[in-house]
Design a protein around this motif. Sequence first.
Motif, PDB file in Angstrom:
ATOM      1  N   PRO A 345       0.832  -1.198   0.000  1.00  0.00           N
ATOM      2  CA  PRO A 345       0.000   0.000   0.000  1.00  0.00           C
ATOM      3  C   PRO A 345       0.874   1.259   0.000  1.00  0.00           C
ATOM      4  CG  PRO A 345      -0.834  -1.598   1.568  1.00  0.00           C
ATOM      5  CD  PRO A 345       0.472  -2.120   1.085  1.00  0.00           C
ATOM      6  N   PRO A 346       0.564   2.216  -0.859  1.00  0.00           N
ATOM      7  CA  PRO A 346       1.432   3.395  -0.977  1.00  0.00           C
ATOM      8  C   PRO A 346       1.254   4.369   0.190  1.00  0.00           C
ATOM      9  CG  PRO A 346      -0.434   3.574  -2.472  1.00  0.00           C
ATOM     10  CD  PRO A 346      -0.516   2.219  -1.858  1.00  0.00           C
ATOM     11  N   GLN A 347       2.290   5.155   0.415  1.00  0.00           N
ATOM     12  CA  GLN A 347       2.240   6.252   1.366  1.00  0.00           C
ATOM     13  C   GLN A 347       1.770   7.513   0.628  1.00  0.00           C
ATOM     14  OE1 GLN A 347       2.927   5.998   4.676  1.00  0.00           O
ATOM     15  NE2 GLN A 347       3.238   3.786   4.393  1.00  0.00           N
ATOM     16  N   LEU A 348       0.958   8.342   1.331  1.00  0.00           N
ATOM     17  CA  LEU A 348       0.394   9.536   0.718  1.00  0.00           C
ATOM     18  C   LEU A 348       1.026  10.795   1.319  1.00  0.00           C
ATOM     19  CD1 LEU A 348      -3.405   8.595   0.651  1.00  0.00           C
ATOM     20  CD2 LEU A 348      -1.660   8.169  -1.095  1.00  0.00           C
ATOM     21  N   ARG A 349       1.260  11.781   0.468  1.00  0.00           N
ATOM     22  CA  ARG A 349       1.681  13.100   0.937  1.00  0.00           C
ATOM     23  C   ARG A 349       1.035  14.143   0.047  1.00  0.00           C
ATOM     24  NH1 ARG A 349       6.102  15.386  -1.794  1.00  0.00           N
ATOM     25  NH2 ARG A 349       7.048  14.011  -3.367  1.00  0.00           N
ATOM     26  N   TRP A 350       0.917  15.377   0.596  1.00  0.00           N
ATOM     27  CA  TRP A 350       0.142  16.430  -0.059  1.00  0.00           C
ATOM     28  C   TRP A 350       1.035  17.604  -0.460  1.00  0.00           C
ATOM     29  CZ3 TRP A 350      -5.057  16.019  -1.159  1.00  0.00           C
ATOM     30  CH2 TRP A 350      -5.737  14.965  -0.552  1.00  0.00           C
ATOM     31  N   GLY A 378      -6.528  27.454  -4.573  1.00  0.00           N
ATOM     32  CA  GLY A 378      -5.453  26.903  -5.395  1.00  0.00           C
ATOM     33  C   GLY A 378      -5.603  25.406  -5.640  1.00  0.00           C
ATOM     34  N   THR A 379      -4.501  24.757  -6.032  1.00  0.00           N
ATOM     35  CA  THR A 379      -4.482  23.337  -6.415  1.00  0.00           C
ATOM     36  C   THR A 379      -3.996  22.484  -5.246  1.00  0.00           C
ATOM     37  OG1 THR A 379      -4.063  23.899  -8.716  1.00  0.00           O
ATOM     38  CG2 THR A 379      -3.533  21.651  -8.015  1.00  0.00           C
ATOM     39  N   TYR A 380      -4.742  21.417  -4.991  1.00  0.00           N
ATOM     40  CA  TYR A 380      -4.377  20.450  -3.943  1.00  0.00           C
ATOM     41  C   TYR A 380      -3.964  19.156  -4.657  1.00  0.00           C
ATOM     42  CZ  TYR A 380      -6.301  23.586  -0.440  1.00  0.00           C
ATOM     43  OH  TYR A 380      -6.528  24.670   0.366  1.00  0.00           O
ATOM     44  N   ARG A 381      -2.700  18.748  -4.458  1.00  0.00           N
ATOM     45  CA  ARG A 381      -2.121  17.608  -5.185  1.00  0.00           C
ATOM     46  C   ARG A 381      -1.787  16.493  -4.182  1.00  0.00           C
ATOM     47  NH1 ARG A 381       0.458  16.808 -10.071  1.00  0.00           N
ATOM     48  NH2 ARG A 381       2.236  15.382 -10.102  1.00  0.00           N
ATOM     49  N   CYS A 382      -2.241  15.248  -4.514  1.00  0.00           N
ATOM     50  CA  CYS A 382      -1.971  14.064  -3.679  1.00  0.00           C
ATOM     51  C   CYS A 382      -0.932  13.189  -4.374  1.00  0.00           C
ATOM     52  CB  CYS A 382      -3.254  13.276  -3.448  1.00  0.00           C
ATOM     53  SG  CYS A 382      -3.019  11.732  -2.523  1.00  0.00           S
ATOM     54  N   LEU A 383       0.143  12.855  -3.681  1.00  0.00           N
ATOM     55  CA  LEU A 383       1.214  12.005  -4.204  1.00  0.00           C
ATOM     56  C   LEU A 383       1.203  10.669  -3.468  1.00  0.00           C
ATOM     57  CD1 LEU A 383       4.105  14.645  -4.392  1.00  0.00           C
ATOM     58  CD2 LEU A 383       2.635  13.836  -6.259  1.00  0.00           C
ATOM     59  N   ALA A 384       1.129   9.532  -4.231  1.00  0.00           N
ATOM     60  CA  ALA A 384       1.162   8.176  -3.674  1.00  0.00           C
ATOM     61  C   ALA A 384       2.480   7.532  -4.064  1.00  0.00           C
ATOM     62  CB  ALA A 384      -0.008   7.352  -4.193  1.00  0.00           C
ATOM     63  N   GLU A 385       3.186   6.942  -3.102  1.00  0.00           N
ATOM     64  CA  GLU A 385       4.517   6.406  -3.356  1.00  0.00           C
ATOM     65  C   GLU A 385       4.702   5.058  -2.658  1.00  0.00           C
ATOM     66  OE1 GLU A 385       7.059  10.605  -3.570  1.00  0.00           O
ATOM     67  OE2 GLU A 385       6.976   9.466  -1.689  1.00  0.00           O
ATOM     68  N   ASN A 386       5.354   4.098  -3.338  1.00  0.00           N
ATOM     69  CA  ASN A 386       5.921   2.896  -2.722  1.00  0.00           C
ATOM     70  C   ASN A 386       7.224   2.582  -3.459  1.00  0.00           C
ATOM     71  OD1 ASN A 386       5.201   1.588  -5.105  1.00  0.00           O
ATOM     72  ND2 ASN A 386       3.494   0.456  -4.189  1.00  0.00           N
ATOM     73  N   ARG A 387       7.867   1.472  -3.122  1.00  0.00           N
ATOM     74  CA  ARG A 387       9.201   1.213  -3.670  1.00  0.00           C
ATOM     75  C   ARG A 387       9.172   0.840  -5.142  1.00  0.00           C
ATOM     76  NH1 ARG A 387      10.956  -4.635  -1.117  1.00  0.00           N
ATOM     77  NH2 ARG A 387       8.936  -5.699  -1.344  1.00  0.00           N
ATOM     78  N   TYR A 388       7.970   0.669  -5.713  1.00  0.00           N
ATOM     79  CA  TYR A 388       7.888   0.277  -7.124  1.00  0.00           C
ATOM     80  C   TYR A 388       7.422   1.414  -8.021  1.00  0.00           C
ATOM     81  CZ  TYR A 388       8.401  -4.312  -5.092  1.00  0.00           C
ATOM     82  OH  TYR A 388       8.879  -5.383  -4.389  1.00  0.00           O
ATOM     83  N   GLY A 389       7.156   2.618  -7.434  1.00  0.00           N
ATOM     84  CA  GLY A 389       6.774   3.739  -8.273  1.00  0.00           C
ATOM     85  C   GLY A 389       5.955   4.761  -7.512  1.00  0.00           C
ATOM     86  N   THR A 390       5.473   5.752  -8.260  1.00  0.00           N
ATOM     87  CA  THR A 390       4.664   6.832  -7.687  1.00  0.00           C
ATOM     88  C   THR A 390       3.439   7.056  -8.560  1.00  0.00           C
ATOM     89  OG1 THR A 390       5.879   8.531  -8.911  1.00  0.00           O
ATOM     90  CG2 THR A 390       6.676   7.964  -6.700  1.00  0.00           C
TER      91      THR A 390
END
Length: 443
Positions: A345-350, A378-390
């Motif tokens: 499961p990816p980690q989320l950051r804003w 403005g713009t709210y952007r969600c980034l999902a990350e794990n060791r295999y990509g984003t």
Amino acid sequence: MPPRPAPPKGRAVPPPRRSLPGSFARAGECFGGSLSLWVLSGDGIWGFWVSPERQEEEEGGPGCFAISPPRPPPPRCEKAGASCRGKGGNGVRIDASLAACQQHCAYWSRIMDPCWTWGAMALLCLLMLGGHPNPCRVSIYPEEPTVEFGSSLLLNCTSSCRNYSRLNWEVSITKMGTQGPGWVSLSIPNVTSWSLELQCFGIFGQQRNIAETTLHAYRFLPPQIYLEGDTVAGKEARVTCNTSAQVSPHDPPNLHLTLWGGGLPTSTHRGPSVGLSFTAQLEQHGQEVMCEAVLRLGRRTVNASAAVTLWVWAAPHDVQVWAPQTVFTTGDNLTVMCRAEGNPPPQLRWEMPTNTSWELWDGGTTITIPAAQRVHDGTYRCLAENRYGTGAASIDLVFRGYSRSPLIPVVVTLAMVTVLAVVAVFWWLYRTQGWKPMPSQPS
């Protein structure tokens, strides 16, 4: 062979069925098995069955007559009881004079002649169904012994007849085992030869019967399945199954491997290894891949199998961002949410327009902004990350100005209504009463 005499006249009762001629019993033992035959005579059709066991019970022991045996003594005729008896307790009971008794005794003496009985029996054995000679033989079980190298083995040798004088094994190792009526066992506590010749023999009078077989030993390791590196969805992967076997120092093993399952095409290969390349899919996650190894040893096969569960990793995907309210004014409460799939499961950051006056909830999936201000536009952007990509997704929140008190429209409306009412009253007074405003007095 002299002609068979005709039965004399008189009331004669044939021998009881339980009392069989001795020559029949001995001939049955000669052929080494059970005999079933029919004899047609002037008194009817009589059935006889002879076996070595019955012959031993009734005649007192096994025996085999010769082709030209000495003629047995004539039956003894006794006047008392008016009966005549022959060898082995066989005879006929008559009610006649002594002369008639002697005639009947002479007749049955010829019938009980071994030459007669042997000739008739041999002919009927060859002509009648189920009456053919059945020679004694020995057999080994299992017929093709196959055992893992270093393990133990128990074999049995059995005889089809009980009249053997010897029943034993001929092997090049120390013999260990037990023996019983009609069988002898061979125990090998530790098989240390890849190939071993085994013989079992039985001696039946002048006959010697031998059964032979070959013991085969083998080594066989269960198959193992390997996945080369991590299996990532959308990328090339490879699965391999390996095993090893040995049947002798010089002969290659007849080994076959089959790989299937997990959404993969079936792959079969002869040898100690089989591999398969494929493009991993998310649907394969959690499915089983099977590998079966088959070692062929003559007419026998040895099987072993293994299984592994596919674990398909995946970069973040299906990232989604949404908000119940995308247009706001000063003082509104805002909520922005994010969701993403992936394995692990990816980690989320804003990424947001400002870092002031916001709170993070539900493990980083939800942002709340109490009393929003113009800086939150403005713009709210969600980034999902794990060791295999984003992966990423975004949404825009729009500011529409300051909010107004709900009483202001009411006050404005009441003021306008009051002004209109005053104007209407003055207009009515002017028209109906001629009322005019008083002129101003000169000073």
